[in-house]
Design an enzyme around this catalytic site. Structure first.
Site, mmCIF file in Angstrom:
data_model
loop_
_atom_site.group_PDB
_atom_site.id
_atom_site.type_symbol
_atom_site.label_atom_id
_atom_site.label_comp_id
_atom_site.label_asym_id
_atom_site.label_seq_id
_atom_site.Cartn_x
_atom_site.Cartn_y
_atom_site.Cartn_z
ATOM 1 N N GLU A 92 0.831 -1.210 0.000
ATOM 2 C CA GLU A 92 0.000 0.000 0.000
ATOM 3 C C GLU A 92 0.867 1.262 0.000
ATOM 4 O OE1 GLU A 92 -4.050 -1.525 2.167
ATOM 5 O OE2 GLU A 92 -2.329 -1.234 3.467
ATOM 6 N N CYS A 105 3.459 8.543 1.395
ATOM 7 C CA CYS A 105 4.024 7.564 2.323
ATOM 8 C C CYS A 105 4.227 6.277 1.532
ATOM 9 C CB CYS A 105 3.044 7.383 3.478
ATOM 10 S SG CYS A 105 3.557 6.138 4.670
ATOM 11 N N CYS A 112 6.927 -7.142 6.524
ATOM 12 C CA CYS A 112 8.068 -6.661 7.307
ATOM 13 C C CYS A 112 8.505 -7.766 8.250
ATOM 14 C CB CYS A 112 7.652 -5.427 8.118
ATOM 15 S SG CYS A 112 9.019 -4.676 9.034
ATOM 16 N N CYS A 116 7.309 -5.932 15.126
ATOM 17 C CA CYS A 116 6.796 -5.070 16.198
ATOM 18 C C CYS A 116 5.329 -5.470 16.396
ATOM 19 C CB CYS A 116 6.905 -3.594 15.836
ATOM 20 S SG CYS A 116 8.597 -3.080 15.438
ATOM 21 N N CYS A 119 2.167 -3.320 15.263
ATOM 22 C CA CYS A 119 2.114 -2.832 13.881
ATOM 23 C C CYS A 119 1.485 -3.910 12.987
ATOM 24 C CB CYS A 119 3.531 -2.516 13.417
ATOM 25 S SG CYS A 119 3.629 -2.057 11.682
ATOM 26 N N GLY A 162 7.100 -2.129 5.640
ATOM 27 C CA GLY A 162 8.488 -2.572 5.514
ATOM 28 C C GLY A 162 9.497 -1.749 6.273
ATOM 29 N N GLU A 163 10.711 -2.281 6.345
ATOM 30 C CA GLU A 163 11.822 -1.621 7.032
ATOM 31 C C GLU A 163 12.809 -1.135 5.964
ATOM 32 O OE1 GLU A 163 12.804 -0.388 9.885
ATOM 33 O OE2 GLU A 163 14.729 0.006 8.943
ATOM 34 N N SER A 192 12.455 6.393 7.599
ATOM 35 C CA SER A 192 12.124 5.997 8.964
ATOM 36 C C SER A 192 12.637 4.579 9.220
ATOM 37 C CB SER A 192 10.604 6.035 9.135
ATOM 38 O OG SER A 192 10.237 5.641 10.434
ATOM 39 N N SER A 215 11.921 4.960 14.974
ATOM 40 C CA SER A 215 10.725 4.521 15.706
ATOM 41 C C SER A 215 11.163 4.043 17.076
ATOM 42 C CB SER A 215 10.047 3.396 14.927
ATOM 43 O OG SER A 215 9.653 3.893 13.676
ATOM 44 N N LEU A 216 11.147 4.940 18.040
ATOM 45 C CA LEU A 216 11.729 4.636 19.349
ATOM 46 C C LEU A 216 10.727 3.908 20.258
ATOM 47 C CD1 LEU A 216 14.516 5.161 20.624
ATOM 48 C CD2 LEU A 216 13.535 7.207 21.674
ATOM 49 N N HIS A 217 9.634 4.561 20.548
ATOM 50 C CA HIS A 217 8.487 4.000 21.292
ATOM 51 C C HIS A 217 8.771 3.627 22.751
ATOM 52 C CE1 HIS A 217 6.594 4.039 17.448
ATOM 53 N NE2 HIS A 217 7.257 3.000 16.969
ATOM 54 N N ASN A 293 -2.674 3.492 16.828
ATOM 55 C CA ASN A 293 -3.840 3.145 16.013
ATOM 56 C C ASN A 293 -4.179 1.687 16.231
ATOM 57 O OD1 ASN A 293 -4.204 5.689 14.586
ATOM 58 N ND2 ASN A 293 -2.196 5.247 13.697
ATOM 59 N N CYS A 336 -0.754 5.313 10.530
ATOM 60 C CA CYS A 336 0.516 4.680 10.906
ATOM 61 C C CYS A 336 0.279 3.298 11.490
ATOM 62 C CB CYS A 336 1.226 5.495 11.980
ATOM 63 S SG CYS A 336 1.718 7.100 11.442
HETATM 64 N N1 SAH Z 1 9.857 0.057 9.632
HETATM 65 C C1 SAH Z 1 10.027 1.493 9.643
HETATM 66 C C2 SAH Z 1 9.051 2.197 8.739
HETATM 67 C C3 SAH Z 1 7.601 2.101 9.201
HETATM 68 S S1 SAH Z 1 7.092 3.706 9.625
HETATM 69 C C4 SAH Z 1 9.971 1.987 11.069
HETATM 70 O O1 SAH Z 1 9.672 1.203 11.951
HETATM 71 O O2 SAH Z 1 10.258 3.154 11.296
HETATM 72 C C5 SAH Z 1 5.593 3.424 10.435
HETATM 73 C C6 SAH Z 1 5.570 4.087 11.794
HETATM 74 O O3 SAH Z 1 4.319 3.803 12.430
HETATM 75 C C7 SAH Z 1 6.647 3.528 12.685
HETATM 76 O O4 SAH Z 1 7.107 4.535 13.541
HETATM 77 C C8 SAH Z 1 5.875 2.507 13.484
HETATM 78 O O5 SAH Z 1 6.519 2.130 14.659
HETATM 79 C C9 SAH Z 1 4.584 3.224 13.701
HETATM 80 N N2 SAH Z 1 3.483 2.331 14.049
HETATM 81 C C10 SAH Z 1 3.418 0.993 13.869
HETATM 82 N N3 SAH Z 1 2.245 0.524 14.323
HETATM 83 C C11 SAH Z 1 1.574 1.568 14.811
HETATM 84 C C12 SAH Z 1 0.293 1.710 15.387
HETATM 85 N N4 SAH Z 1 -0.510 0.667 15.566
HETATM 86 N N5 SAH Z 1 -0.104 2.948 15.759
HETATM 87 C C13 SAH Z 1 0.708 4.015 15.558
HETATM 88 N N6 SAH Z 1 1.915 3.944 15.001
HETATM 89 C C14 SAH Z 1 2.352 2.742 14.635
#
Ligand code: SAH
Length: 358
Positions: A92, A105, A112, A116, A119, A162-163, A192, A215-217, A293, A336
């Site tokens: 997509e 985007c 991927c 995570c 995701c 994807g990464e 990213s 993507s730290l989280h 999300n 996202c």
């Molecule tokens: N693999 C790369 C590119 C994906 S970017 C990365 O991890 O950065 C997509 C972004 O959305 C990332 O920051 C990811 O961690 C975040 N993401 C994944 N699942 C999500 C969710 N359920 N709600 C909000 N953000 C999310």
């Protein structure tokens, strides 16, 4: 071009196109290139080319992406494209129109492998890397759609499926084309990553000053190991060192993405730990807060918006820059972390938020 697959229209470099047009006058290459990359046209519509050449190019160089569905949200300002690739996998792309910019985007892989749990793409698992042409074509096709609304694409974010760092050769070749041929400024291109350190180091040595998002989280290894499993290989301190080096060499802002998960990473102590990491990259680290999300495979909900704003205020009090990312396309699963391209996602067993509490 990847071995074993027929080259598609946006796989070819300008030099490779030159070889293909060897028996044509030299100016034809300029015309074809301008047609494909500036006018975003199909060869059939590049009217300054002779008909026979248009037909030949259309026949020899098919498009790579087969449009399966186009979903529209936010009164037409968010469009999600579902494509089928050679081999049958699906990806997509999301186009987002804002008053001051138009962002695409893009996906870098079908699926991927980073797993995570929160995701949807991670829940679906990995299928394959995208080719350079498949990445470039996402931008071209989305830009054509924007053009119909009288808009020009200004920003690219590698935040789709994807990464990107796991497919850096193709991502970089595509970036180079998006910059040099479609004409976007490197400052408007963001890659990213989940935090693949060798990828960040390689990107640092490549010529264009693109933006880096990480993507730290989570701001401690215990929690991040749970949320972002690759952290076990590339822990936070080393990741921060790689970000600091990137910042130093490129002088571009590094941003942290932080999906806010109710009761998991939205507490006062999380804000404090995160602010401390931001200080290490001062003055430039910037936090993007995204309320989590919903995805089919993850039971915990996103932090309510009021608390997301309180978290942002707390970060700012602590001297870190933070913004709450405006959410787009939730109702069409385009936000996202929601991109799954119709693939079945693995339902994780119900994990209580308390499992991550220190
Ligand atoms: N693999 C790369 C590119 C994906 S970017 C990365 O991890 O950065 C997509 C972004 O959305 C990332 O920051 C990811 O961690 C975040 N993401 C994944 N699942 C999500 C969710 N359920 N709600 C909000 N953000 C999310």
């Amino acid at each position: 071009m990847s071995a074993g697959r027929t080259a598609t229209r946006y796989d070819l470099t300008r030099d490779e196109f030159g070889v293909l047009l060897d028996d044509e006058p030299r100016y034809r290459l300029d015309q074809v290139w301008a047609g494909l990359y500036e006018q975003l046209a199909d060869p059939a519509d590049i009217t300054n080319l002779p008909k026979a050449l248009r037909a030949r190019l259309d026949g020899e160089l098919p498009l790579a992406l087969d449009l399966v569905a186009e979903s529209v949200s936010d009164k037409g300002d968010t469009v999600k494209f579902l494509w089928e690739l050679d081999g049958g996998s699906r990806i997509e792309t999301v186009l987002m129109l804002y008053p001051d910019r138009a962002t695409v985007c893009v996906s870098s892989q079908a699926g991927c492998a980073m797993a995570c749990g929160f995701c949807a793409t991670g829940q679906a698992g990995f299928t394959r890397h995208l080719t350079t042409g498949e990445i470039v074509e996402q931008v071209v096709r989305a830009a054509r759609s924007a053009k119909k609304s009288g808009r020009r694409v200004s920003n690219i974010v590698f935040m789709g499926m994807g990464e990107p760092m796991a497919n850096l050769d193709c991502v970089w070749a595509a970036t180079d084309r998006i910059h040099g041929d479609i004409g976007l400024s490197a400052r408007h291109i963001t890659i990213s990553t989940v935090g693949i350190i060798p990828g960040i180091q390689a990107l640092k040595d490549l010529p264009l000053p693109v933006n880096l998002a990480v993507s730290l989280h989570a701001a401690n290894d215990k929690l991040r190991n749970e949320l972002v499993p690759i952290n076990k290989r590339y822990p936070i301190n080393d990741l921060l060192d790689a970000c600091a080096e990137y910042l130093e060499v490129k002088n571009r802002r590094v941003s942290f993405e932080w999906a806010m998960i109710d009761g998991v990473n939205d507490r006062g102590s999380d804000a404090e730990e995160l602010a401390e990491l931001c200080w290490k990259l001062r003055p430039s680290a910037h936090v993007n807060l995204i309320p989590l999300n919903s995805t089919p495979g993850y039971p915990t909900r996103g932090t309510p918006l009021k608390r997301v704003h309180e978290f942002r205020d707390r970060l700012e009090e602590l001297g870190a820059n933070a913004t709450v990312r405006r959410n787009r396309g939730n109702d069409i699963d385009a936000a996202c972390g929601q991109l799954a391209a119709g693939q079945t996602v693995k339902l994780t067993t119900k994990r209580a938020a308390t499992e991550w509490s220190p």
